[in-house]
Design a protein around this motif. Sequence first.
Motif, PDB file in Angstrom:
ATOM      1  N   LEU A  80      -8.385   1.881  -7.544  1.00 38.09           N
ATOM      2  CA  LEU A  80      -9.757   0.104  -7.225  1.00 38.09           C
ATOM      3  C   LEU A  80      -7.921   0.149  -5.866  1.00 38.09           C
ATOM      4  O   LEU A  80      -8.949  -0.082  -4.661  1.00 38.09           O
ATOM      5  N   GLN A  81      -7.043   0.540  -5.822  1.00 37.94           N
ATOM      6  CA  GLN A  81      -6.267   0.317  -4.334  1.00 37.94           C
ATOM      7  C   GLN A  81      -6.793   1.342  -3.315  1.00 37.94           C
ATOM      8  O   GLN A  81      -6.544   0.415  -2.842  1.00 37.94           O
ATOM      9  N   TYR A  82      -8.255   1.901  -2.836  1.00 38.52           N
ATOM     10  CA  TYR A  82      -7.628   2.411  -2.207  1.00 38.52           C
ATOM     11  C   TYR A  82      -8.764   1.803  -1.882  1.00 38.52           C
ATOM     12  O   TYR A  82      -9.879   0.839  -1.990  1.00 38.52           O
ATOM     13  N   GLU A  83      -8.545   1.589  -0.413  1.00 36.30           N
ATOM     14  CA  GLU A  83      -9.910   0.800   0.678  1.00 36.30           C
ATOM     15  C   GLU A  83     -10.573   1.007   0.925  1.00 36.30           C
ATOM     16  O   GLU A  83     -11.470   0.403   1.280  1.00 36.30           O
ATOM     17  N   PHE A 107     -10.415 -11.792 -16.949  1.00 35.80           N
ATOM     18  CA  PHE A 107     -10.074 -12.075 -15.176  1.00 35.80           C
ATOM     19  C   PHE A 107      -9.524  -9.632 -15.067  1.00 35.80           C
ATOM     20  O   PHE A 107      -9.229  -9.216 -15.532  1.00 35.80           O
ATOM     21  N   ILE A 108     -10.326 -10.308 -13.479  1.00 38.30           N
ATOM     22  CA  ILE A 108      -9.466  -8.874 -13.517  1.00 38.30           C
ATOM     23  C   ILE A 108      -9.364  -8.576 -11.630  1.00 38.30           C
ATOM     24  O   ILE A 108      -9.832 -10.074 -10.981  1.00 38.30           O
ATOM     25  N   SER A 109      -8.205  -7.648 -11.775  1.00 39.45           N
ATOM     26  CA  SER A 109      -7.843  -7.915  -9.989  1.00 39.45           C
ATOM     27  C   SER A 109      -8.382  -6.292  -9.295  1.00 39.45           C
ATOM     28  O   SER A 109      -7.717  -5.680 -10.155  1.00 39.45           O
ATOM     29  N   ASN A 110      -9.139  -6.212  -8.654  1.00 37.65           N
ATOM     30  CA  ASN A 110     -10.133  -4.948  -7.796  1.00 37.65           C
ATOM     31  C   ASN A 110      -9.746  -5.107  -6.646  1.00 37.65           C
ATOM     32  O   ASN A 110     -10.166  -4.166  -5.288  1.00 37.65           O
ATOM     33  N   THR A 111      -8.955  -6.288  -5.724  1.00 35.38           N
ATOM     34  CA  THR A 111      -8.618  -5.790  -4.298  1.00 35.38           C
ATOM     35  C   THR A 111      -6.966  -5.131  -3.669  1.00 35.38           C
ATOM     36  O   THR A 111      -6.208  -5.650  -4.313  1.00 35.38           O
ATOM     37  N   PRO A 112      -7.365  -4.609  -3.561  1.00 35.26           N
ATOM     38  CA  PRO A 112      -6.306  -3.071  -2.403  1.00 35.26           C
ATOM     39  C   PRO A 112      -5.267  -4.274  -2.141  1.00 35.26           C
ATOM     40  O   PRO A 112      -6.031  -5.116  -1.398  1.00 35.26           O
ATOM     41  N   GLY A 113      -4.183  -4.176  -2.465  1.00 37.59           N
ATOM     42  CA  GLY A 113      -3.619  -4.658  -1.396  1.00 37.59           C
ATOM     43  C   GLY A 113      -2.983  -6.046  -2.255  1.00 37.59           C
ATOM     44  O   GLY A 113      -1.770  -6.812  -1.694  1.00 37.59           O
ATOM     45  N   GLU A 114      -3.532  -6.702  -3.692  1.00 38.63           N
ATOM     46  CA  GLU A 114      -3.451  -7.701  -4.028  1.00 38.63           C
ATOM     47  C   GLU A 114      -2.561  -7.854  -5.448  1.00 38.63           C
ATOM     48  O   GLU A 114      -2.247  -7.178  -5.610  1.00 38.63           O
ATOM     49  N   GLY A 120       0.646  -1.728  -0.205  1.00 41.72           N
ATOM     50  CA  GLY A 120      -0.502   0.032  -0.423  1.00 41.72           C
ATOM     51  C   GLY A 120       0.539   1.216   0.291  1.00 41.72           C
ATOM     52  O   GLY A 120       0.324   2.824  -0.136  1.00 41.72           O
ATOM     53  N   LEU A 121       1.987   1.212  -0.537  1.00 42.80           N
ATOM     54  CA  LEU A 121       2.971   2.040   0.175  1.00 42.80           C
ATOM     55  C   LEU A 121       2.042   3.672  -0.939  1.00 42.80           C
ATOM     56  O   LEU A 121       2.671   4.363  -0.943  1.00 42.80           O
ATOM     57  N   ASN A 122       1.687   3.406  -2.148  1.00 46.69           N
ATOM     58  CA  ASN A 122       1.548   4.185  -3.295  1.00 46.69           C
ATOM     59  C   ASN A 122      -0.164   4.709  -2.986  1.00 46.69           C
ATOM     60  O   ASN A 122      -0.484   5.960  -2.877  1.00 46.69           O
ATOM     61  N   GLN A 123      -0.589   3.806  -1.861  1.00 46.90           N
ATOM     62  CA  GLN A 123      -2.213   4.746  -1.761  1.00 46.90           C
ATOM     63  C   GLN A 123      -1.576   5.675   0.075  1.00 46.90           C
ATOM     64  O   GLN A 123      -2.461   6.214   0.596  1.00 46.90           O
ATOM     65  N   LEU A 124      -0.497   5.787   0.318  1.00 46.82           N
ATOM     66  CA  LEU A 124      -0.546   6.432   1.344  1.00 46.82           C
ATOM     67  C   LEU A 124       0.216   7.880   1.019  1.00 46.82           C
ATOM     68  O   LEU A 124       0.330   9.048   1.927  1.00 46.82           O
TER      69      LEU A 124
END
Length: 652
Positions: free
Chosen positions: A612-615, A421-428, A179-183
């Motif tokens: 989408l990385q926003y928790e 396929f799509i990944s939309n889970t933060p931190g994955e 989550g570095l990017n989202q800090l």
Amino acid sequence: MRVLSKSLFKLGLECPNKLYFTNDKTFANKKSEDTFLQSLAEGGFQVEELARLHYENGVFIDAESFEYNKPVDLTNKALLKDNVIIYEGAFSVNDYYVRCDIIEKKGNKIRLIEVKAKSFNPTDDYLFIGKNGKLVSGWKPYLFDLAFQKKVVQMAFPSYEVEAYLMMADKTKKASIDGLNQLFRVPKNGNPRTEIVKRVTKIEEIGKSVLSEINVDSIINSILENKFSYYENLNFSEAMLLFREAYKQKKYLNWPLKFSNCKACEFKTSEEEKQQGLKSGFEHCFKKQLNWSDADFKRPNAMEIWNYRGGNLIEENRLFLDDLTEDDLKVTPIANKISPSERQWIQVEKARTADASVYVEKEGLKAEMERWIFPLHFIDFETSTVALPFTVDRHPYEQVAFQFSHHVYHEDGTIEHRTEFISNTPGEFPNFIFARALKEALIHDDGSIFRFATHENSILNAIIQQLKNSSEADKEELISFLKTITVSKKDSAESWDGDRKMIDLNVIVKDYYYNPYTKGSNSIKAVLPASLNSSEFLKKKYENCLEKINVSSKNFSGNHIWLSIKNNEIINPYKMLPPLYEGWDIEEIEDTVSEIENIADGGSALTAYAKLQYEDMTEKERGEITAGLLKYCELDTLAMVMIYEHLKELTI
């Protein structure tokens, strides 16, 4: 107040004539609408905030971009301290003006630190100066920018000793946390320089930083001493004087036109912009220097030619296609294919005669297509690279593959949107899950696999390397599969050539097909609408709903129709992708955190993934963005199917 800022100095280095058009709202500027550039800018603001953690407790010079005296006064006040850190410090002298990312002052010594979201490898001995002793061209804008800053600071405070540094993303470092990017969150509807939401206050909270400083003072001094020039006929000192006077006086410099610069000029207008009253800087230059009339801009010219460098055509004032000969393009044929130079000449001839018909190397294309094995698989990836990684143990700008779409064309003509396929889970970190899903999608037959351009092959090469460095239990199995559908990159330590390697449909188009409606572009965004315009088969088929033409879809209803005509022109299907938040209440839209309105190109797609990385994003908003990404990616693979159908039609 017209002062020469560092951004204006950089713009002048690109092309001195641009100083006449910039900051003038009567001239169109296409860079202001570029979603990819906007995404890069967001990454830059994030890197800048992380850099400030390296120099904590700094004095932030809070002032608007249009204010000049206020930030200079605040900076001068801060510099009265013996030791101080300053963010966005402002310096002005003799109508030059700079704001510096970070200033560290100790006594009479100043460390000037320019923060860039660009990445670098600190072990590269020829990073900035090549083996030929010249500045590496890709670094010149950054180094001259920093040289301008150092010069202005020195002029403003001649008694200070100034040393110049760059702080950038270090390719040899890895993120220590998820989550570095989202800090460092770029605000919605706010000033990204002053209102970025920072969720940490000390560098220790993120472990090891992915940024590093590099001392470039000796190179900067060489630039200031005019040992390196940006233009052969203009050294650094001359550039400062010339650009300042041109901008202050709003003077058009009449700088000699350069083919590559003019071809990429952002100061061009569309017909819609002209109707809105906006002017074209591009046209201004050509009217002034080459005496072009309004009618001349409607004539086909050499800047429209695919992959053409221009030679001396501007100097000889021979830019119109009517002026060109085969010798200008050095036309060299290839048997049963369209050579690059032949492709250019075909474009010239068709533009000259207003011939809108398709050119196809039929026998060569037919022989190529006969080698393809049914069922045919069409895949497209959506990926992201960011300076500040999303997940732990990832390098800056390491590839992240978060989505793919997969269409299958059966021998009986049935078209199936088989998998996605799509990944939309933060931190994955999605790459290995992505690779497993892709393997499962493609292993059930030996059908030919298609991509469009080199991107998919490059991404899978990157994933192979990531797998090698991983502890995944099935990594050897995944690597083995991925190698069957790829070819190794030229700089790879290991060489392979997969027996089921993806076929590049973009190369097929270049080798066998030219459509005047593309105007020389070979991007899928140009080839798709051109194919629809030229193909009676596609028109008759896709004017019907998906259900009627036996095309399945995972994201569009059976009654969806892809072919739409307005004012006798086919609408590009990418412009028909629905906007986000249709049917939402205004209050719901105002509560969203992503600030994304639609997803219709690669720039907006990678921005969407970052959001989408926003928790703290609601499930409803996450679902809406996910749905938008799925629709966009599905269109990419359906576009490939349509292009295939058009090529097949031409070989019958």
